[in-house]
Scaffold this motif. Structure first.
Motif, PDB file in Angstrom:
ATOM      1  N   ARG A   1       0.869  -1.316  -0.145  1.00  0.00           N
ATOM      2  CA  ARG A   1       0.389  -0.446  -0.105  1.00  0.00           C
ATOM      3  C   ARG A   1       0.817   1.459  -0.034  1.00  0.00           C
ATOM      4  O   ARG A   1       1.839   1.701   0.496  1.00  0.00           O
ATOM      5  CB  ARG A   1      -0.674   0.070   1.170  1.00  0.00           C
ATOM      6  CG  ARG A   1      -1.833  -1.122   1.047  1.00  0.00           C
ATOM      7  CD  ARG A   1      -2.783  -1.217   2.899  1.00  0.00           C
ATOM      8  NE  ARG A   1      -3.813  -2.253   1.900  1.00  0.00           N
ATOM      9  CZ  ARG A   1      -3.156  -3.411   3.309  1.00  0.00           C
ATOM     10  NH1 ARG A   1      -2.714  -3.822   3.365  1.00  0.00           N
ATOM     11  NH2 ARG A   1      -4.518  -4.383   2.676  1.00  0.00           N
ATOM     12  N   TYR A   2       0.455   1.940  -0.787  1.00  0.00           N
ATOM     13  CA  TYR A   2       1.108   3.205  -0.854  1.00  0.00           C
ATOM     14  C   TYR A   2       0.444   4.225   0.344  1.00  0.00           C
ATOM     15  O   TYR A   2      -1.050   4.376   1.089  1.00  0.00           O
ATOM     16  CB  TYR A   2       0.663   4.409  -2.153  1.00  0.00           C
ATOM     17  CG  TYR A   2       1.097   5.613  -1.597  1.00  0.00           C
ATOM     18  CD1 TYR A   2       2.169   6.160  -2.060  1.00  0.00           C
ATOM     19  CD2 TYR A   2       0.419   7.015  -1.199  1.00  0.00           C
ATOM     20  CE1 TYR A   2       2.831   7.622  -2.089  1.00  0.00           C
ATOM     21  CE2 TYR A   2       0.675   7.938  -1.324  1.00  0.00           C
ATOM     22  CZ  TYR A   2       1.700   8.248  -1.575  1.00  0.00           C
ATOM     23  OH  TYR A   2       2.642   9.945  -2.086  1.00  0.00           O
ATOM     24  N   SER A   3       1.649   5.056   1.379  1.00  0.00           N
ATOM     25  CA  SER A   3       1.687   5.485   2.584  1.00  0.00           C
ATOM     26  C   SER A   3       1.816   7.506   2.066  1.00  0.00           C
ATOM     27  O   SER A   3       3.406   6.518   1.935  1.00  0.00           O
ATOM     28  CB  SER A   3       1.855   4.919   3.294  1.00  0.00           C
ATOM     29  OG  SER A   3       1.859   5.734   4.718  1.00  0.00           O
ATOM     30  N   PRO A   4       1.639   8.206   1.466  1.00  0.00           N
ATOM     31  CA  PRO A   4       2.118   9.013   1.658  1.00  0.00           C
ATOM     32  C   PRO A   4       3.170  10.040   2.829  1.00  0.00           C
ATOM     33  O   PRO A   4       4.151  10.374   2.545  1.00  0.00           O
ATOM     34  CB  PRO A   4       1.039  10.696   1.362  1.00  0.00           C
ATOM     35  CG  PRO A   4       0.122  10.010   1.586  1.00  0.00           C
ATOM     36  CD  PRO A   4       0.240   7.803   2.321  1.00  0.00           C
ATOM     37  N   GLU A   5       2.809   9.223   4.208  1.00  0.00           N
ATOM     38  CA  GLU A   5       3.767   9.319   5.211  1.00  0.00           C
ATOM     39  C   GLU A   5       4.937   9.378   5.170  1.00  0.00           C
ATOM     40  O   GLU A   5       5.784   9.266   6.223  1.00  0.00           O
ATOM     41  CB  GLU A   5       2.959   9.126   6.813  1.00  0.00           C
ATOM     42  CG  GLU A   5       1.573  10.121   7.102  1.00  0.00           C
ATOM     43  CD  GLU A   5       0.775   8.913   5.613  1.00  0.00           C
ATOM     44  OE1 GLU A   5       0.521   8.188   5.993  1.00  0.00           O
ATOM     45  OE2 GLU A   5      -0.305   9.804   5.299  1.00  0.00           O
TER      46      GLU A   5
ATOM     47  N   VAL B   1       9.217   8.379   4.523  1.00  0.00           N
ATOM     48  CA  VAL B   1       9.923   9.872   4.223  1.00  0.00           C
ATOM     49  C   VAL B   1      10.879   8.115   4.257  1.00  0.00           C
ATOM     50  O   VAL B   1      11.483   7.649   4.297  1.00  0.00           O
ATOM     51  CB  VAL B   1       9.888   9.833   5.679  1.00  0.00           C
ATOM     52  CG1 VAL B   1      11.459  11.172   5.151  1.00  0.00           C
ATOM     53  CG2 VAL B   1       9.050  11.028   6.480  1.00  0.00           C
TER      54      VAL B   1
ATOM     55  N   VAL C   1       4.959  16.116  10.339  1.00  0.00           N
ATOM     56  CA  VAL C   1       4.534  14.750   9.893  1.00  0.00           C
ATOM     57  C   VAL C   1       5.244  13.452  10.303  1.00  0.00           C
ATOM     58  O   VAL C   1       6.135  13.549  11.436  1.00  0.00           O
ATOM     59  CB  VAL C   1       5.460  14.115   8.514  1.00  0.00           C
ATOM     60  CG1 VAL C   1       5.184  12.743   7.749  1.00  0.00           C
ATOM     61  CG2 VAL C   1       4.860  15.893   7.630  1.00  0.00           C
TER      62      VAL C   1
END
Length: 196
Positions: free
Chosen positions: A28-32, A34, A178
């Motif tokens: 899954r993509y997680s924009p959090e 880093v 973040v």
């Protein structure tokens, strides 16, 4: 768990992702999330980094030829064309230089996009130069990666972190508001992000 490959000069994360995909592990993509990639401060350092990236991608291509994509090969094709241009000019005449003209126009468009994104038009010549260096070095590295045999890298060399202190980076990320997320990979199920 899928460990980082120790026989690659770089691109280990790409090898892990390709392996997870081949095992049909749900990701899954997680924009959090880093990711930190250290940029080189000198032209020589940048050129060496791009060469190494190309070499790693070449090694991955040998390992999993079915995963090769056109963008990975284009710099190598460009390098071959540039090296063959004098011969092509002799055989076909000036028409052989149309590819070179087209490439310079593509470089100019890419450099213009970078300069406009930075809002510093004065960076256009540098951006154009760096794009050309990137393409040539990546292409040469790709050729070396494809041509070289799989030679294991010493585990200590492959796993040694030489970037900034991870705790310091995570502290800076947290102070920016973040929340860092670390993906826990279990090949028996899906990838479930867990907050550190």
């Amino acid at each position: 768990m899928v460990p980082f490959a120790t026989d690659l000069v770089c691109a280990e994360e790409n090898a892990v992702l390709e392996e997870l995909r081949s095992r049909e592990v749900t990701m899954r993509y997680s924009p959090e999330l880093v990711a930190y990639h250290e940029r080189r401060a000198t032209l020589r350092g940048f050129a060496r980094q791009m060469y190494k990236y190309g070499r790693g991608r070449g090694q991955l291509t040998v390992r999993r030829p079915r995963d090769v994509r056109l963008p990975f090969v284009v710099p190598t094709l460009l390098l071959a064309y540039l090296l063959a241009t004098p011969l092509l000019d002799v055989v076909f005449g000036p028409v052989a230089l149309l590819g070179l003209v087209a490439y310079v126009l593509v470089l100019a468009a890419g450099a213009a996009r970078i300069a406009l994104t930075l809002r510093r038009i004065s960076e256009f010549p540098l951006a154009m130069w760096l794009l050309a260096v990137m393409h040539v070095c990546y292409g040469a590295g790709f050729v070396r990666g494809v041509a070289s045999r799989r030679i294991p890298v010493a585990p200590a060399q492959a796993r040694t972190w030489q970037g900034p202190d991870v705790a310091q980076v995570l502290g800076q990320v947290r102070s920016s508001g973040v929340q860092p997320v670390i993906a826990h990979v279990d090949t028996r199920s899906s990838v479930e992000p867990s907050v550190e």
